[in-house]
Design a protein around this motif. Structure first.
Motif, PDB file in Angstrom:
ATOM      1  N   LEU A  17      14.251  -7.572   4.592  1.00  0.00           N
ATOM      2  CA  LEU A  17      14.699  -8.038   3.274  1.00  0.00           C
ATOM      3  C   LEU A  17      13.548  -8.024   2.271  1.00  0.00           C
ATOM      4  CD1 LEU A  17      17.078 -10.995   4.208  1.00  0.00           C
ATOM      5  CD2 LEU A  17      17.693  -8.926   2.932  1.00  0.00           C
ATOM      6  N   LEU A  18      12.389  -8.467   2.726  1.00  0.00           N
ATOM      7  CA  LEU A  18      11.247  -8.517   1.807  1.00  0.00           C
ATOM      8  C   LEU A  18      10.760  -7.112   1.441  1.00  0.00           C
ATOM      9  CD1 LEU A  18       9.196 -11.479   3.336  1.00  0.00           C
ATOM     10  CD2 LEU A  18      10.495 -11.482   1.198  1.00  0.00           C
ATOM     11  N   SER A  19      10.947  -6.164   2.351  1.00  0.00           N
ATOM     12  CA  SER A  19      10.461  -4.808   2.064  1.00  0.00           C
ATOM     13  C   SER A  19      11.389  -4.086   1.099  1.00  0.00           C
ATOM     14  CB  SER A  19      10.330  -3.995   3.359  1.00  0.00           C
ATOM     15  OG  SER A  19      11.616  -3.608   3.798  1.00  0.00           O
ATOM     16  N   GLY A  20      12.600  -4.587   0.968  1.00  0.00           N
ATOM     17  CA  GLY A  20      13.588  -3.847   0.193  1.00  0.00           C
ATOM     18  C   GLY A  20      13.679  -4.278  -1.257  1.00  0.00           C
ATOM     19  N   ARG A  21      13.013  -5.333  -1.647  1.00  0.00           N
ATOM     20  CA  ARG A  21      13.187  -5.862  -2.991  1.00  0.00           C
ATOM     21  C   ARG A  21      11.884  -5.802  -3.770  1.00  0.00           C
ATOM     22  NH1 ARG A  21      18.334  -8.490  -2.534  1.00  0.00           N
ATOM     23  NH2 ARG A  21      19.111  -7.263  -0.800  1.00  0.00           N
ATOM     24  N   SER A  22      12.042  -5.606  -5.066  1.00  0.00           N
ATOM     25  CA  SER A  22      10.858  -5.666  -5.899  1.00  0.00           C
ATOM     26  C   SER A  22      10.468  -7.121  -6.082  1.00  0.00           C
ATOM     27  CB  SER A  22      11.149  -5.036  -7.248  1.00  0.00           C
ATOM     28  OG  SER A  22      12.238  -5.701  -7.831  1.00  0.00           O
ATOM     29  N   ARG A  23      11.508  -7.982  -6.164  1.00  0.00           N
ATOM     30  CA  ARG A  23      11.201  -9.382  -6.430  1.00  0.00           C
ATOM     31  C   ARG A  23      10.813 -10.087  -5.143  1.00  0.00           C
ATOM     32  NH1 ARG A  23      16.546 -11.808  -5.296  1.00  0.00           N
ATOM     33  NH2 ARG A  23      17.855  -9.994  -5.034  1.00  0.00           N
ATOM     34  N   ARG A  24      10.122 -11.165  -5.316  1.00  0.00           N
ATOM     35  CA  ARG A  24       9.784 -12.001  -4.172  1.00  0.00           C
ATOM     36  C   ARG A  24      10.986 -12.874  -3.856  1.00  0.00           C
ATOM     37  NH1 ARG A  24       4.929 -12.969  -7.895  1.00  0.00           N
ATOM     38  NH2 ARG A  24       3.452 -11.423  -7.132  1.00  0.00           N
ATOM     39  N   LEU A  25      11.094 -13.290  -2.610  1.00  0.00           N
ATOM     40  CA  LEU A  25      12.234 -14.104  -2.211  1.00  0.00           C
ATOM     41  C   LEU A  25      11.773 -15.483  -1.751  1.00  0.00           C
ATOM     42  CD1 LEU A  25      14.339 -11.472  -0.249  1.00  0.00           C
ATOM     43  CD2 LEU A  25      14.730 -12.329  -2.565  1.00  0.00           C
ATOM     44  N   GLY A  26      12.555 -16.503  -2.108  1.00  0.00           N
ATOM     45  CA  GLY A  26      12.280 -17.857  -1.658  1.00  0.00           C
ATOM     46  C   GLY A  26      13.014 -18.157  -0.358  1.00  0.00           C
ATOM     47  N   VAL A  27      12.687 -19.279   0.246  1.00  0.00           N
ATOM     48  CA  VAL A  27      13.297 -19.661   1.526  1.00  0.00           C
ATOM     49  C   VAL A  27      14.819 -19.739   1.395  1.00  0.00           C
ATOM     50  CG1 VAL A  27      13.406 -21.425   3.315  1.00  0.00           C
ATOM     51  CG2 VAL A  27      11.246 -20.975   2.168  1.00  0.00           C
ATOM     52  N   ALA A  28      15.279 -20.351   0.308  1.00  0.00           N
ATOM     53  CA  ALA A  28      16.720 -20.537   0.149  1.00  0.00           C
ATOM     54  C   ALA A  28      17.440 -19.191   0.032  1.00  0.00           C
ATOM     55  CB  ALA A  28      16.992 -21.388  -1.094  1.00  0.00           C
ATOM     56  N   GLU A  29      16.843 -18.285  -0.725  1.00  0.00           N
ATOM     57  CA  GLU A  29      17.473 -16.966  -0.895  1.00  0.00           C
ATOM     58  C   GLU A  29      17.544 -16.223   0.436  1.00  0.00           C
ATOM     59  OE1 GLU A  29      14.464 -16.510  -4.006  1.00  0.00           O
ATOM     60  OE2 GLU A  29      15.877 -15.144  -4.955  1.00  0.00           O
ATOM     61  N   LEU A  30      16.431 -16.275   1.179  1.00  0.00           N
ATOM     62  CA  LEU A  30      16.405 -15.599   2.478  1.00  0.00           C
ATOM     63  C   LEU A  30      17.427 -16.218   3.421  1.00  0.00           C
ATOM     64  CD1 LEU A  30      12.544 -15.165   2.879  1.00  0.00           C
ATOM     65  CD2 LEU A  30      14.221 -13.306   2.918  1.00  0.00           C
ATOM     66  N   GLY A  32      20.094 -17.778   2.651  1.00  0.00           N
ATOM     67  CA  GLY A  32      21.430 -17.406   2.217  1.00  0.00           C
ATOM     68  C   GLY A  32      21.797 -15.996   2.668  1.00  0.00           C
ATOM     69  N   GLU A  33      20.856 -15.071   2.489  1.00  0.00           N
ATOM     70  CA  GLU A  33      21.095 -13.677   2.867  1.00  0.00           C
ATOM     71  C   GLU A  33      21.375 -13.538   4.361  1.00  0.00           C
ATOM     72  OE1 GLU A  33      20.114 -11.038  -0.649  1.00  0.00           O
ATOM     73  OE2 GLU A  33      21.069 -10.678   1.283  1.00  0.00           O
ATOM     74  N   LEU A  34      20.635 -14.332   5.150  1.00  0.00           N
ATOM     75  CA  LEU A  34      20.716 -14.169   6.597  1.00  0.00           C
ATOM     76  C   LEU A  34      21.764 -15.085   7.227  1.00  0.00           C
ATOM     77  CD1 LEU A  34      16.879 -14.027   7.279  1.00  0.00           C
ATOM     78  CD2 LEU A  34      18.481 -12.121   7.497  1.00  0.00           C
ATOM     79  N   GLY A  35      22.261 -16.031   6.447  1.00  0.00           N
ATOM     80  CA  GLY A  35      23.210 -16.985   6.988  1.00  0.00           C
ATOM     81  C   GLY A  35      22.582 -17.910   8.014  1.00  0.00           C
ATOM     82  N   LEU A  36      21.332 -18.303   7.761  1.00  0.00           N
ATOM     83  CA  LEU A  36      20.610 -19.169   8.697  1.00  0.00           C
ATOM     84  C   LEU A  36      20.197 -20.454   7.995  1.00  0.00           C
ATOM     85  CD1 LEU A  36      18.217 -16.550  10.343  1.00  0.00           C
ATOM     86  CD2 LEU A  36      20.112 -17.735  11.475  1.00  0.00           C
ATOM     87  N   PRO A  37      19.967 -21.519   8.763  1.00  0.00           N
ATOM     88  CA  PRO A  37      19.473 -22.758   8.150  1.00  0.00           C
ATOM     89  C   PRO A  37      18.087 -22.537   7.543  1.00  0.00           C
ATOM     90  CG  PRO A  37      20.103 -23.104  10.459  1.00  0.00           C
ATOM     91  CD  PRO A  37      20.127 -21.637  10.218  1.00  0.00           C
ATOM     92  N   LYS A  38      17.819 -23.248   6.445  1.00  0.00           N
ATOM     93  CA  LYS A  38      16.533 -23.100   5.765  1.00  0.00           C
ATOM     94  C   LYS A  38      15.363 -23.442   6.690  1.00  0.00           C
ATOM     95  CE  LYS A  38      17.313 -25.299   1.744  1.00  0.00           C
ATOM     96  NZ  LYS A  38      16.976 -25.806   0.405  1.00  0.00           N
ATOM     97  N   GLY A  39      15.537 -24.459   7.520  1.00  0.00           N
ATOM     98  CA  GLY A  39      14.451 -24.878   8.414  1.00  0.00           C
ATOM     99  C   GLY A  39      14.046 -23.766   9.367  1.00  0.00           C
ATOM    100  N   THR A  40      15.043 -23.063   9.903  1.00  0.00           N
ATOM    101  CA  THR A  40      14.774 -21.956  10.823  1.00  0.00           C
ATOM    102  C   THR A  40      13.988 -20.861  10.109  1.00  0.00           C
ATOM    103  OG1 THR A  40      16.885 -22.437  11.875  1.00  0.00           O
ATOM    104  CG2 THR A  40      15.878 -20.312  12.391  1.00  0.00           C
ATOM    105  N   VAL A  41      14.466 -20.488   8.927  1.00  0.00           N
ATOM    106  CA  VAL A  41      13.816 -19.428   8.150  1.00  0.00           C
ATOM    107  C   VAL A  41      12.382 -19.851   7.791  1.00  0.00           C
ATOM    108  CG1 VAL A  41      13.861 -18.181   5.953  1.00  0.00           C
ATOM    109  CG2 VAL A  41      15.976 -18.507   7.256  1.00  0.00           C
TER     110      VAL A  41
END
Lengths: 255, 497
Positions: A17-30, A32-41
């Motif tokens: 996910l990080l390699s595919g975007r120009s923008r940086r991603l936050g924990v919440a966005e990641l 959300g994308e992965l469908g995982l709890p924030k703590g795990t990410v």
């Protein structure tokens, strides 16, 4: 075969996910994308940060790929380094073909021009180093996409391909088939797909691990580059030979 | 008739190379081999002339083999060489009597001070166009004759011969003891007007005439090469920077080129008479191609340009390779007010201050590694600007564009900044290998492979052009700051250093 390790799979998904975007991603966005709890990410990110594979931007708190990963990944080659190593061969290609030469690398789903040699006719031309051109409508871009299929998948899965001329290939299935052909033959072309009257021919440049780090190609009017709407064989020969010469310069095995 | 070719030997400071060109001046083949450097004492630099000769044969052989050519496919062979480097050998055996003394070698420092005496550094400038400096061959010859027992007597008898690298190679290739005017103009022994060895200079420097090669034009058939090159005409001799002037087809007065390597060499064609410099440049032969009159040039030699990037890489370690300096420099918008004067071994043209040492000026807490990288690149551009101003002052002309070549021209940011700082277009030709190309051109002209200068000019094409895009006030301010930084760098050395 032993079972797969879930946390490594998740880490890989984050890196992708990080390699595919120009923008940086936050924990919440990641998360959300992965469908995982924030703590795990967050836990996975902390580990990736520890080994240098991701970096956290101080101000925004968002994550991006780390320098360690970029340097380790063999597809990373400084564009300025590539220009330096390719200089003599790009000049030779321009002299042989009589056309302008460009070297490009993939940059955020587009092609970044890292080197440009003028068409050797002393007409007024402007340096295009640093400009971006669309990947799906240029021979450089197609040559690069054919060797980076995971990036191609992302591009093709996006919002649809922009049409520049009636000849631009916007059909995803047709473009995929074309990329298959390019992989097989080792060169790419486009005829009138970016500008109506222009064509381009390009071939991938590989490093010592045979990973594609860029592409070199020529651009010119269709009537000079093509015969019966197909690229002239001798020009294809010049382009592929120069791509091999640059690859050899970068340490790819002689072949 | 099958295609024919011209080969050029570029015997440089670091390596020997051979390039083969076709009639359209396209590179057909390249081979290269490095040779050893010997450093017997601090400031001393030597080569083994026999190793250089062996390497030259090897690269010629390899270049031909790569293109599947034989010597019979060559119409001519040209030689371009590192200048001033001095070889002495035995006429009978052909064996060197000492290692070659390299142009960078400073062992003649004391000798040069003695030669200058009360008359000063410019004692011979009227005749030679040069200041007295360790750079040139004459003092190196004198040093050897003074230090190696029995050498002076044998030299006076003509048993021991002197030559720069061009002479050494053609002696081995053809058995003739000759040099060309461009190489001879760097010995401090030749009268720039007559283009002959000068008795007054010979006696002042202390070099016997009997050991000197015959001075010839830069392009003519000097002889046929012996085996293994089996009858190929050797048809050009040129100092490397002079070859680059020819390779860039700077054939008209006012044409200029600058070659960017470890150091940089800016040469301006000044036409058929030597231009005297009042501004710290060297007056030198441009070339004598046998057609038309000999052409003179002004030269600005800059000691440290690419070498500063190498230093930044090797000694500071902020970059892993030289090209990465551009990536680092592009992380910031400008130099942040920081200027780097790389006077590592003094300043060459136009200052000629051996008491200067390096300075980084304008440091503040704001400066980061990106600004330093900018300052490193800008050092090359401001030094070029100083030389260009000296050229304009001495020649009474304003440079219209600068033709560039050499490895650093791959740096796009540097070339754009150069155009900005000089305020003239900067143009790179499509064959960046101008030294070898100029050597091939001269040889090709001598044998009729190319008919005239116009046919060479027709081969010259722009590969890239950078146009000035800097605001005049910013340029003026930058130059003012650079000059202040230079003022800080000079007069650093003290007597006890």
């Amino acid at each position: 075969m032993p079972g797969r390790i879930q946390s490594i799979e998740r880490a890989a998904a984050i890196l992708r996910l990080l390699s595919g975007r120009s923008r940086r991603l936050g924990v919440a966005e990641l998360a959300g994308e992965l469908g995982l709890p924030k703590g795990t990410v967050h836990g996975i990110l902390r580990t990736l940060q520890f080994v240098g594979f991701v970096e956290q931007d101080r101000e925004s708190g968002k994550y991006q790929l780390g320098a360690a990963l970029l340097h380790m990944g063999s597809s990373y080659l400084d564009g300025n380094e590539l220009r330096t190593r390719a200089l003599n061969w790009a000049d030779a290609l321009a002299t042989q073909s009589g056309e302008s030469v460009r070297i490009g690398t993939l940059h955020e789903n587009q092609v970044l021009i890292v080197h440009h040699v003028f068409r050797p006719d002393d007409s007024r031309q402007a340096l295009e180093v640093g400009s971006l051109v669309p990947a799906h409508a240029t021979a450089l871009g197609k040559a690069l996409l054919a060797s980076h299929r995971y990036l191609a998948a992302e591009l093709l899965g996006g919002d649809g391909l922009m049409s520049y001329t009636p000849a631009t290939v916007t059909d995803i299935y047709r473009l995929r088939r074309e990329l298959d052909d390019i992989s097989e033959h080792g060169w790419a072309s486009e005829v009138g797909e970016l500008y109506r009257d222009m064509a381009s021919i390009a071939a991938p440049i590989t490093d010592r691990r045979r990973v594609t780090v860029g592409a070199i190609g020529i651009t010119g009017p269709i009537e000079r580059l093509c015969e019966a709407a197909r690229p002239r064989p001798e020009l294809i020969g010049y382009v592929t030979t120069s791509a091999r010469s640059v690859s050899r310069e970068l340490g790819a095995l002689p072949w | 008739m099958s295609e024919r070719y011209v080969a050029a030997i570029d015997q440089g400071t670091a390596s020997s190379r051979c390039l083969v060109f076709d009639r359209r001046a396209r590179i057909v083949s390249v081979a290269q081999k490095e040779h050893r450097h010997y450093f017997p004492r601090p400031g001393w630099v030597e080569h083994d002339p026999e190793e250089i000769w062996r390497n030259v044969l090897e690269v010629v052989d390899e270049a031909l083999a790569k293109a599947e050519l034989s010597p019979a496919d060559l119409s001519a062979l040209g030689i371009a060489n590192q200048r001033e480097t001095t070889v002495l050998w035995d006429r009978r055996t052909g064996m060197p009597v000492h290692n070659a003394i390299n142009w960078e070698d400073t062992r003649t420092d004391q000798l040069c001070r003695e030669l200058a005496g009360d008359a000063g550094q410019d004692r011979f400038r009227e005749k030679t166009g040069l200041p007295i400096a360790t750079y040139f061959s004459g003092p190196k010859v004198r040093w050897l004759l003074d230090r190696v027992p029995g050498l002076r007597e044998r030299a006076e008898e003509g048993e021991v011969l002197f030559g720069t690298i061009d002479s050494w190679l053609i002696w081995n290739l053809c058995g003739r003891h000759v040099t060309d005017v461009t190489n001879a103009s760097r010995t401090m022994l030749m009268d720039l007007n007559t283009r002959e060895w000068d008795d007054e200079l010979l006696s002042a420097v202390g070099v016997p005439r009997a050991m000197l090669p015959e001075i010839r034009p830069s392009a003519e058939i000097y002889g046929q090469a012996g085996p293994p090159l089996a009858g190929v005409p050797v048809a050009s001799l040129l100092g490397d920077q002079h070859a680059a002037l020819v390779g860039q087809t700077c054939f008209d007065p006012g044409d200029a080129k600058c070659t960017y390597g470890t150091g940089s060499f800016f040469l301006l064609n000044t036409g058929e008479a030597p231009a005297r410099s009042e501004s710290g440049l060297l007056s030198t032969l441009g070339y004598d191609l046998g057609v038309g009159k000999p052409t003179y040039a002004l030269e600005g030699s800059i000691a440290v340009t690419g070498a500063l990037v190498q230093w930044f890489r090797d000694n500071i370690g902020l970059i892993g390779s030289a090209p990465e300096i551009e990536t680092l420099a592009l992380t910031v918008e400008d130099n942040g007010g920081c200027y780097f004067v790389p006077a590592f071994s003094g300043l060459f043209a136009p200052h000629w201050r051996s008491d200067a040492r390096g300075v980084i000026a304008g440091l503040t807490g704001y400066i980061n590694k990106g600004h330093l990288a900018r300052a490193v690149l800008e050092a090359t551009t401001w030094q070029t600007r100083e030389v260009m101003d000296a050229m304009n002052a001495d020649s009474g002309r304003s440079l219209a564009e600068l033709r560039v070549d050499g490895g650093m021209t791959a740096n796009n940011l540097l070339m754009q900044t150069l155009a900005d700082v000089l305020d003239v277009p900067v143009v790179r030709p499509i064959v960046a290998e101008t030294v070898s190309l100029g050597s091939a051109y001269a040889a090709g002209l001598a044998v009729g492979f190319w008919p005239d200068l116009a046919s060479l000019e027709a081969n010259w094409h722009k590969a890239a052009e950078w146009l000035p895009a800097m605001d005049g006030a910013a340029r003026a301010k930058g130059y003012r700051k650079w000059k202040k930084a230079v003022a800080l760098a000079v007069d650093w050395l003290d007597d006890d250093d």
